[in-house]
Design a protein around this motif. Structure first.
Motif, PDB file in Angstrom:
ATOM      1  N   SER A  17       3.790  -5.891  -0.244  1.00 47.54           N
ATOM      2  CA  SER A  17       3.344  -7.062   0.504  1.00 47.54           C
ATOM      3  C   SER A  17       2.342  -6.688   1.588  1.00 47.54           C
ATOM      4  O   SER A  17       1.331  -7.384   1.792  1.00 47.54           O
ATOM      5  CB  SER A  17       4.555  -7.767   1.124  1.00 47.54           C
ATOM      6  OG  SER A  17       4.167  -8.949   1.784  1.00 47.54           O
ATOM      7  N   GLY A  18       2.590  -5.584   2.294  1.00 46.34           N
ATOM      8  CA  GLY A  18       1.658  -5.149   3.333  1.00 46.34           C
ATOM      9  C   GLY A  18       0.299  -4.773   2.774  1.00 46.34           C
ATOM     10  O   GLY A  18      -0.746  -5.149   3.333  1.00 46.34           O
ATOM     11  N   CYS A  19       0.301  -4.057   1.660  1.00 43.18           N
ATOM     12  CA  CYS A  19      -0.969  -3.622   1.061  1.00 43.18           C
ATOM     13  C   CYS A  19      -1.801  -4.805   0.574  1.00 43.18           C
ATOM     14  O   CYS A  19      -3.009  -4.886   0.837  1.00 43.18           O
ATOM     15  CB  CYS A  19      -0.695  -2.664  -0.096  1.00 43.18           C
ATOM     16  SG  CYS A  19      -0.068  -1.042   0.414  1.00 43.18           S
ATOM     17  N   VAL A  20      -1.163  -5.730  -0.133  1.00 46.31           N
ATOM     18  CA  VAL A  20      -1.938  -6.842  -0.686  1.00 46.31           C
ATOM     19  C   VAL A  20      -2.352  -7.829   0.403  1.00 46.31           C
ATOM     20  O   VAL A  20      -3.358  -8.539   0.251  1.00 46.31           O
ATOM     21  CB  VAL A  20      -1.153  -7.560  -1.805  1.00 46.31           C
ATOM     22  CG1 VAL A  20      -0.917  -6.638  -2.980  1.00 46.31           C
ATOM     23  CG2 VAL A  20       0.156  -8.124  -1.294  1.00 46.31           C
ATOM     24  N   THR A  21      -1.608  -7.877   1.511  1.00 52.32           N
ATOM     25  CA  THR A  21      -2.045  -8.713   2.632  1.00 52.32           C
ATOM     26  C   THR A  21      -3.342  -8.172   3.222  1.00 52.32           C
ATOM     27  O   THR A  21      -4.259  -8.934   3.565  1.00 52.32           O
ATOM     28  CB  THR A  21      -0.953  -8.776   3.718  1.00 52.32           C
ATOM     29  OG1 THR A  21       0.238  -9.336   3.161  1.00 52.32           O
ATOM     30  CG2 THR A  21      -1.399  -9.638   4.888  1.00 52.32           C
ATOM     31  N   ILE A  22      -3.435  -6.851   3.328  1.00 50.20           N
ATOM     32  CA  ILE A  22      -4.684  -6.236   3.790  1.00 50.20           C
ATOM     33  C   ILE A  22      -5.816  -6.513   2.801  1.00 50.20           C
ATOM     34  O   ILE A  22      -6.946  -6.843   3.198  1.00 50.20           O
ATOM     35  CB  ILE A  22      -4.484  -4.722   3.982  1.00 50.20           C
ATOM     36  CG1 ILE A  22      -3.494  -4.466   5.128  1.00 50.20           C
ATOM     37  CG2 ILE A  22      -5.815  -4.032   4.263  1.00 50.20           C
ATOM     38  CD1 ILE A  22      -3.129  -3.009   5.305  1.00 50.20           C
ATOM     39  N   LEU A  23      -5.512  -6.398   1.510  1.00 47.54           N
ATOM     40  CA  LEU A  23      -6.528  -6.682   0.496  1.00 47.54           C
ATOM     41  C   LEU A  23      -7.010  -8.126   0.570  1.00 47.54           C
ATOM     42  O   LEU A  23      -8.200  -8.407   0.387  1.00 47.54           O
ATOM     43  CB  LEU A  23      -5.966  -6.396  -0.903  1.00 47.54           C
ATOM     44  CG  LEU A  23      -5.751  -4.930  -1.269  1.00 47.54           C
ATOM     45  CD1 LEU A  23      -5.109  -4.815  -2.645  1.00 47.54           C
ATOM     46  CD2 LEU A  23      -7.079  -4.170  -1.236  1.00 47.54           C
ATOM     47  N   PHE A  24      -6.088  -9.035   0.858  1.00 48.25           N
ATOM     48  CA  PHE A  24      -6.476 -10.442   0.955  1.00 48.25           C
ATOM     49  C   PHE A  24      -7.455 -10.665   2.104  1.00 48.25           C
ATOM     50  O   PHE A  24      -8.333 -11.531   2.027  1.00 48.25           O
ATOM     51  CB  PHE A  24      -5.231 -11.311   1.150  1.00 48.25           C
ATOM     52  CG  PHE A  24      -5.482 -12.778   0.949  1.00 48.25           C
ATOM     53  CD1 PHE A  24      -5.606 -13.309  -0.321  1.00 48.25           C
ATOM     54  CD2 PHE A  24      -5.604 -13.632   2.037  1.00 48.25           C
ATOM     55  CE1 PHE A  24      -5.848 -14.661  -0.512  1.00 48.25           C
ATOM     56  CE2 PHE A  24      -5.838 -14.985   1.861  1.00 48.25           C
ATOM     57  CZ  PHE A  24      -5.963 -15.502   0.579  1.00 48.25           C
ATOM     58  N   GLY A  25      -7.308  -9.885   3.157  1.00 52.13           N
ATOM     59  CA  GLY A  25      -8.234 -10.002   4.273  1.00 52.13           C
ATOM     60  C   GLY A  25      -9.618  -9.462   3.977  1.00 52.13           C
ATOM     61  O   GLY A  25     -10.556  -9.690   4.756  1.00 52.13           O
ATOM     62  N   MET A  26      -9.759  -8.743   2.872  1.00 47.99           N
ATOM     63  CA  MET A  26     -11.063  -8.188   2.498  1.00 47.99           C
ATOM     64  C   MET A  26     -11.754  -8.979   1.390  1.00 47.99           C
ATOM     65  O   MET A  26     -12.845  -8.602   0.950  1.00 47.99           O
ATOM     66  CB  MET A  26     -10.886  -6.733   2.035  1.00 47.99           C
ATOM     67  CG  MET A  26     -10.305  -5.820   3.099  1.00 47.99           C
ATOM     68  SD  MET A  26     -10.061  -4.133   2.488  1.00 47.99           S
ATOM     69  CE  MET A  26      -9.441  -3.317   3.957  1.00 47.99           C
TER      70      MET A  26
END
Length: 364
Positions: A17-26
């Motif tokens: 969840s943490g990784c894909v949340t960062i990806l969503f911000g990019m």
């Protein structure tokens, strides 16, 4: 969950969840069009998988660590759910206005990732043997099915407010956009503050759970009927009344939500399910699935009704789901009490007949 362990599932879910949340911000760097839309769906789907794993494992860990105070612990943790609802919008809005689209998501994702090693060190490891009990065996129990309906309806009612309430506030009360988040405080604060008390009551007085479920669902239905208010009432909506109704909605949602998990567990135990992490995983997964289903259906149906009928009628119709669940579980409890009373009467009659026969035999 029994194969990989609750701790590993929780930590892995947080990491994903943490990784894909960062990806969503990019994703704002991705070209517009089909690629952007596809990546949005893919990233959010992965986030949903990680969230589902973490929340399912967390419920199992809580129930395993505090088997006699499940509702109390669950209610206490809902304080932080309320804090997230209170602090999330203003903090996210501040970061968005100050630094742009990506920073809120990247910040949140980094916070989640920082918590991963912390949980690896702190959380104990719970071992469990696979059980013969199945998910379908659990959900086929009538009481569990009705409790699932309750979870679905509560989640749908709460999800309905996400895409509709802010638009209604802006249009009806002409508030600045920055003040819309403050209106949500009524619901979030009442829910977070009442949940620990309701959890304590649910654990200490388990016979009150049925009353909490029925009265909570009924009150939720009434509040959604008054939220607009429904046009048939011919009452002009006022901001103070709107906030007051939200306060009652937060309290009523807690009344229905907190007792559900221990009620499902108790029903499973009464029907011969084996105690252990395997059962806790089944119940947690079922709970999360029904909540997620309601979180999807609520905004989807609510948004459609809001466009076609307006917020006043849409909220009244949405409250009908809560009323339906309250009536269904209430009727079930009445039937259950009647059957138990009849069974108890038959047992007492049988015992009296045996005693009478024994006495007559002794006299002869």
């Amino acid at each position: 969950l029994t194969q990989i362990g609750a701790k590993f599932m929780f930590v892995a879910g947080m990491f994903v969840s943490g990784c894909v949340t960062i990806l969503f911000g990019m994703l704002d760097k991705v070209p517009n069009g089909t690629v952007f839309i596809s990546l949005c769906f893919l990233v959010r789907a992965m986030d949903a998988v990680g969230f589902a794993a973490a929340i399912t494992a967390s419920f199992s860990i809580l129930a395993k660590a505090f088997p006699n105070n499940i509702a109390t612990v669950l209610g206490s943790l809902e304080i932080f759910t309320g804090l997230g609802m209170v602090l999330g919008p203003p903090l996210g809005g501040f970061l968005y206005q100050s630094f742009g689209y990506g920073v809120p998501f990247i910040t949140l994702g980094c916070v989640v990732l920082v918590l991963v090693p912390l949980n690896i060190c702190i959380l104990p490891k719970y071992d469990s043997l696979p059980s013969k009990d199945s998910f379908w065996k659990l959900i086929r129990l009538p009481k569990v099915s009705l409790l699932c309906l309750t979870i679905f309806c509560l989640s749908a009612c709460l999800g309905f407010l996400d895409p509709t309430m802010s638009l209604f506030i802006l249009k009806k009360f002409k508030l600045p956009a920055g003040y819309v988040g403050l209106v949500f405080l009524g619901l979030a604060l009442s829910y977070s503050l009442s949940s620990p008390i309701l959890g304590l009551v649910s654990d200490k007085l388990p016979y009150l759970r049925k009353w909490l479920l029925v009265s909570g669902g009924s009150l939720t239905a009434l509040c959604f009927f008054m939220l607009g208010p429904a046009p048939v009432l011919h009452i002009e909506s006022q901001l103070w009344m709107f906030v007051l109704v939200l306060v009652f909605i937060g309290f009523s949602l807690g009344m229905s939500f907190i007792p559900v998990f221990p009620e499902i567990l108790q029903c499973a135990y009464e029907n011969g399910f084996e105690e252990g992490l395997s059962l806790l995983g089944l119940v947690s997964g079922l709970f999360s699935a029904m909540w997620s289903l309601g979180a999807f259906a609520g905004p989807t149906l609510g948004g459609f009704l809001n466009d076609k009928l307006g917020f006043e009628w849409a909220s009244a119709i949405q409250g009908g789901w809560a009323l339906l669940s309250a009536l269904a579980i209430g009727i079930f409890y009445i039937i259950e009490a009647t059957r138990r009373s009849s069974s108890s009467s038959l047992q007492n009659l049988s015992v009296n007949n045996e005693e009478r026969t024994h006495l007559m035999g002794s006299e002869t």
